[in-house]
Enzyme design. Sequence first.
Site, PDB file in Angstrom:
ATOM      1  N   ARG A 192      12.580  -8.261   5.381  1.00 46.76           N
ATOM      2  CA  ARG A 192      13.886  -8.831   5.705  1.00 46.76           C
ATOM      3  C   ARG A 192      14.845  -7.748   6.166  1.00 46.76           C
ATOM      4  O   ARG A 192      14.776  -6.624   5.684  1.00 46.76           O
ATOM      5  CB  ARG A 192      14.500  -9.492   4.465  1.00 46.76           C
ATOM      6  CG  ARG A 192      13.825 -10.763   4.133  1.00 46.76           C
ATOM      7  CD  ARG A 192      14.464 -11.449   2.964  1.00 46.76           C
ATOM      8  NE  ARG A 192      13.724 -12.661   2.732  1.00 46.76           N
ATOM      9  CZ  ARG A 192      13.933 -13.792   3.386  1.00 46.76           C
ATOM     10  NH1 ARG A 192      14.883 -13.887   4.281  1.00 46.76           N
ATOM     11  NH2 ARG A 192      13.186 -14.853   3.146  1.00 46.76           N
ATOM     12  N   ILE A 201      18.345  -6.204   5.971  1.00 50.81           N
ATOM     13  CA  ILE A 201      19.440  -6.251   4.995  1.00 50.81           C
ATOM     14  C   ILE A 201      20.741  -6.483   5.747  1.00 50.81           C
ATOM     15  O   ILE A 201      21.090  -5.734   6.653  1.00 50.81           O
ATOM     16  CB  ILE A 201      19.481  -4.958   4.157  1.00 50.81           C
ATOM     17  CG1 ILE A 201      18.192  -4.867   3.338  1.00 50.81           C
ATOM     18  CG2 ILE A 201      20.708  -4.937   3.243  1.00 50.81           C
ATOM     19  CD1 ILE A 201      18.051  -3.629   2.504  1.00 50.81           C
ATOM     20  N   ASN A 261      13.722   3.405   5.072  1.00 51.30           N
ATOM     21  CA  ASN A 261      12.630   2.524   5.509  1.00 51.30           C
ATOM     22  C   ASN A 261      11.591   3.362   6.246  1.00 51.30           C
ATOM     23  O   ASN A 261      11.916   4.397   6.825  1.00 51.30           O
ATOM     24  CB  ASN A 261      13.184   1.456   6.461  1.00 51.30           C
ATOM     25  CG  ASN A 261      12.112   0.489   6.933  1.00 51.30           C
ATOM     26  OD1 ASN A 261      11.268   0.049   6.146  1.00 51.30           O
ATOM     27  ND2 ASN A 261      12.102   0.168   8.209  1.00 51.30           N
ATOM     28  N   HIS A 277       8.833   3.074   9.339  1.00 53.09           N
ATOM     29  CA  HIS A 277       8.493   2.220  10.470  1.00 53.09           C
ATOM     30  C   HIS A 277       7.314   2.852  11.220  1.00 53.09           C
ATOM     31  O   HIS A 277       7.344   4.053  11.514  1.00 53.09           O
ATOM     32  CB  HIS A 277       9.704   2.075  11.404  1.00 53.09           C
ATOM     33  CG  HIS A 277       9.429   1.175  12.544  1.00 53.09           C
ATOM     34  ND1 HIS A 277       9.485  -0.210  12.433  1.00 53.09           N
ATOM     35  CD2 HIS A 277       9.042   1.433  13.818  1.00 53.09           C
ATOM     36  CE1 HIS A 277       9.155  -0.741  13.593  1.00 53.09           C
ATOM     37  NE2 HIS A 277       8.888   0.226  14.450  1.00 53.09           N
ATOM     38  N   SER A 304       0.831  -1.216   0.000  1.00 51.29           N
ATOM     39  CA  SER A 304       0.000   0.000   0.000  1.00 51.29           C
ATOM     40  C   SER A 304       0.864   1.263   0.000  1.00 51.29           C
ATOM     41  O   SER A 304       0.483   2.286  -0.579  1.00 51.29           O
ATOM     42  CB  SER A 304      -1.001   0.010   1.158  1.00 51.29           C
ATOM     43  OG  SER A 304      -0.377   0.307   2.377  1.00 51.29           O
ATOM     44  N   ASN A 305       2.038   1.199   0.616  1.00 55.15           N
ATOM     45  CA  ASN A 305       2.938   2.366   0.545  1.00 55.15           C
ATOM     46  C   ASN A 305       3.484   2.553  -0.867  1.00 55.15           C
ATOM     47  O   ASN A 305       3.621   3.681  -1.339  1.00 55.15           O
ATOM     48  CB  ASN A 305       4.085   2.212   1.553  1.00 55.15           C
ATOM     49  CG  ASN A 305       3.690   2.726   2.934  1.00 55.15           C
ATOM     50  OD1 ASN A 305       3.485   3.919   3.127  1.00 55.15           O
ATOM     51  ND2 ASN A 305       3.544   1.816   3.888  1.00 55.15           N
TER      52      ASN A 305
HETATM   53  C1  GRF Z   1       3.729  -0.460   6.953  1.00 60.13           C
HETATM   54  O1  GRF Z   1       3.006  -0.365   8.143  1.00 60.13           O
HETATM   55  C2  GRF Z   1       5.142   0.011   7.158  1.00 60.13           C
HETATM   56  O2  GRF Z   1       5.258   0.979   8.152  1.00 60.13           O
HETATM   57  C3  GRF Z   1       5.866  -1.237   7.582  1.00 60.13           C
HETATM   58  O3  GRF Z   1       5.251  -2.290   6.897  1.00 60.13           O
HETATM   59  C4  GRF Z   1       3.923  -1.914   6.524  1.00 60.13           C
HETATM   60  C5  GRF Z   1       3.867  -2.071   5.036  1.00 60.13           C
HETATM   61  O4  GRF Z   1       2.592  -1.931   4.519  1.00 60.13           O
HETATM   62  N1  GRF Z   1       7.273  -1.122   7.323  1.00 60.13           N
HETATM   63  P1  GRF Z   1       2.352  -1.931   2.949  1.00 60.13           P
HETATM   64  O5  GRF Z   1       2.903  -3.247   2.405  1.00 60.13           O
HETATM   65  O6  GRF Z   1       3.073  -0.756   2.357  1.00 60.13           O
HETATM   66  O7  GRF Z   1       0.888  -1.852   2.793  1.00 60.13           O
END
Ligand code: GRF
Length: 206
Positions: free
Chosen positions: A93, A95, A110, A112, A15-16
């Site tokens: 994973r 790295i 990344n 978080h 989704s990101n």
């Molecule tokens: C998100 O909550 C992000 O913060 C974390 O993993 C999740 C990924 O979600 N690192 P998506 O696959 O982007 O929907």
Amino acid sequence: MSKLNVAILASGRGSNFQAILNEIKAGRCNAEVKVLITDNPEAKAIDIAKQNNISFEIVERKNFEKRSEMDDKIKEILDSYKTELVVLAGYMRIIKGKLLLESYKNRIINIHPSLLPLFPGENAQKQAFNSGAKVSGLTIHFVDETLDGGPIIYQEKVDISDCKSAEETADKILKHEHKAYAKVIDLFSRGSYIIEDHKAVFIKKT
Ligand code: GRF
């Protein structure tokens, strides 16, 4: 201004990844996603890449004897796409490959879902909800050899006092992630940065 050449690493629903593409299309993020790299052949992120005519490469752990060899392969792919910024978007994973970490030092980021250093690792939103915290949030940071411990680029607070479950907390934070990640990628395209006191400080191009 030339577009920033980005590679996405994702293991799941993406989704990101989708949100970054939306922001690029809307003209709010000066970047181009050249390739998706995934360790999961079932990742929904692959469908997103296909729908948007973006190349994708599957790099599965089972095909490599050593973990570092997997990361070496990823580095090779990143090089071949002339990647300027590596964006981890739900990449499950850590790295570990020295070559990859050193070659792309301070160019792998990344997101978080907590205000690091609070609640690192998995299920950060559940950890925050269970702790009774009224405020949590998100952190975008550089990736280094530590777990969620690299220099911080951007943090945003999210009021979670009205959330009734860990899932609701995750959904609320995710909405903020979707805007924040593209905003930060855009910053990378528009300026250089230095790292001071374990934090990135951006210097705009004049
Ligand atoms: C998100 O909550 C992000 O913060 C974390 O993993 C999740 C990924 O979600 N690192 P998506 O696959 O982007 O929907």
